[in-house]
Design an enzyme around this catalytic site. Structure first.
Site, PDB file in Angstrom:
ATOM      1  N   ASP A 168      18.344   6.932   0.153  1.00  0.00           N
ATOM      2  CA  ASP A 168      19.759   6.840  -0.216  1.00  0.00           C
ATOM      3  C   ASP A 168      20.471   8.187  -0.104  1.00  0.00           C
ATOM      4  O   ASP A 168      21.667   8.249   0.164  1.00  0.00           O
ATOM      5  CB  ASP A 168      19.909   6.326  -1.654  1.00  0.00           C
ATOM      6  CG  ASP A 168      19.581   4.845  -1.795  1.00  0.00           C
ATOM      7  OD1 ASP A 168      19.507   4.150  -0.767  1.00  0.00           O
ATOM      8  OD2 ASP A 168      19.387   4.398  -2.941  1.00  0.00           O
ATOM      9  N   ASP A 217      18.479  -1.807   3.066  1.00  0.00           N
ATOM     10  CA  ASP A 217      19.431  -0.735   2.729  1.00  0.00           C
ATOM     11  C   ASP A 217      19.086   0.570   3.437  1.00  0.00           C
ATOM     12  O   ASP A 217      19.961   1.307   3.894  1.00  0.00           O
ATOM     13  CB  ASP A 217      19.425  -0.445   1.214  1.00  0.00           C
ATOM     14  CG  ASP A 217      19.374  -1.667   0.327  1.00  0.00           C
ATOM     15  OD1 ASP A 217      18.808  -2.691   0.747  1.00  0.00           O
ATOM     16  OD2 ASP A 217      19.881  -1.583  -0.798  1.00  0.00           O
TER      17      ASP A 217
END
Length: 414
Positions: free
Chosen positions: A125, A180
């Site tokens: 992330d 993701d």
């Protein structure tokens, strides 16, 4: 004398009435003026600028995006600022550039250290905001930005991997690939290889590894029956959320597939035309588009849990819908997808405007019905069940929705 007093009394009365009337007139005028609400966001702009200006008004410092109480380096900042970059390039409005630059200026110290970031966490992330630095460094030539770019690239070089070479989503999520992660890391990595790696062999190796991430996700996460992709895959099959035969999480989450779609169209911006994996990613994108279109609601929107629209508790969700709209529109414009998918994107965008976008009296634009967050595992444990996805927080103006909405607006020139 009496007449003089009489006339004087009449004059005083008339003067008093005049003063009172004037006062009432002013008060009425003042009341009328107070009903006029100043527009902080002009309504004659395109939706991309209206939403971008609304975000800046709501969150004047980009380091505070995503409802945080302290500045932080994270993926949501990079997502919204990637959209801000596109708005700036279209408008040349200094407001947007300043918003972008101020984030990097605040979060990268004079030595190139990234504040709040820990390489040892090996968290994909954290790569996303590197896109901001890749944009700024050629313009500013500030060495601290280059140093931070190299730090983020070093994370990708040392990121733990599955037995086949797939990045773990985070160090704390061993053996797991999430959809993701491909958006968080691969557009940055491809851009880095194209513009910052001078050795052709080394660049080719990076490209190969990037394409491998998509190959592995297709191999392990794609459902052969529906064409949809599961949110996560656990190679070890040890997680409570993992299917004991396939290792997949149990549901098709809208935003997870949204991340994946955006990853494909954005990586193709930088992957060389002659790379052997380019056509495979375009094939994956077409399979993705076909599967996603089949589960689009008649409103144009998509459900939080994609394939269970009529199930109690499910809802039409803004972030995934915005991401699909962007991926489809860009895919068509770049020639990766058939033109029929532009109509799908247009229908989705109309659905957003008609159902999930609201405008306040002062012109601020809101994107409603955004899923705040969803993941797998962790503490408290997230089991990936249907009940889990529909019960996560729902809020307005989540940056995971506003950023893609801006990007979609630009692609559709709305």
């Amino acid at each position: 004398m009496k007449n003089t007093i009489k006339y004087f009394a009449l004059f005083v009365i008339a003067f008093s009435i005049s003063i009172l009337a004037c006062k009432n007139s002013k008060e009425h005028s003042k009341a009328a003026d107070s009903s006029i609400i100043e527009k902080v966001v002009p309504e004659n702009l395109k939706w991309s600028e209206r939403m971008m200006l609304s975000e800046i008004e709501r969150v004047p410092k980009a380091s505070m995006l995503d409802f945080v109480k302290k500045p932080r380096w994270s993926y949501t900042n990079g997502l919204v600022l990637s959209a801000a970059i596109k708005v700036y390039e279209e408008t040349n409005n200094q407001t947007y550039y300043d918003y972008i630059y101020t984030y990097a200026d605040e979060m990268i110290d004079s030595t190139g250290n990234i504040k709040t970031y820990k390489l040892s966490n090996q968290n994909l992330d954290m790569i996303k905001s590197g896109d901001v630095l890749l944009y700024l460094y050629p313009k500013t030539k500030e060495e601290r930005f280059l140093k931070a770019i190299e730090t983020l690239n070093s994370q990708l070089e040392s990121q733990p991997k599955t037995s086949e070479g797939g990045y773990w989503h985070k160090k704390v999520y061993p053996n797991q690939m999430w959809l993701d992660g491909l958006y968080m890391a691969e557009p940055f990595h491809t851009h880095y290889a194209k513009d910052y790696v001078k050795d052709a062999t080394k660049a080719e190796n990076i490209y190969n590894h990037i394409v491998l991430q998509f190959d592995l996700i297709q191999k392990h996460s794609r459902d052969g029956k529906t064409g949809l992709l599961y949110h996560g895959w656990d190679e070890s099959k040890e997680q409570k959320w993992a299917n004991k035969e396939t290792g997949n999480s149990p549901n098709f989450w809208s935003r997870a597939m949204g991340w994946y779609g955006m990853a494909m169209v954005d990586v193709l911006d930088f992957l060389p035309e002659n790379h052997s994996g380019r056509e495979r990613i375009i094939t994956y994108l077409n399979q993705f588009a076909e599967a996603i279109t089949k589960v689009q609601d008649k409103s144009g929107l998509w459900w939080q849990v994609l394939d269970q629209g009529d199930r109690d508790g499910n809802y039409l969700e803004a972030t995934g819908t915005s991401m699909f709209t962007y991926a489809f529109a860009k895919g068509v414009h770049k020639g990766y997808l058939d033109k029929k998918y532009l109509a799908v994107a247009e229908k989705a965008y109309e659905g957003l405007i008609d159902n999930l976008v609201s405008v306040e009296e002062n012109g601020l634009v809101n994107l409603n019905k955004c899923c705040g967050v969803a993941g797998l595992g962790g503490n408290p444990y997230r089991d990936g069940s249907y009940e889990y996805y529909i019960n996560e927080i729902i809020r307005s103006n989540d940056p995971k929705g506003t950023g893609p909405f801006i990007l979609a607006s630009l692609e559709l020139n709305k």
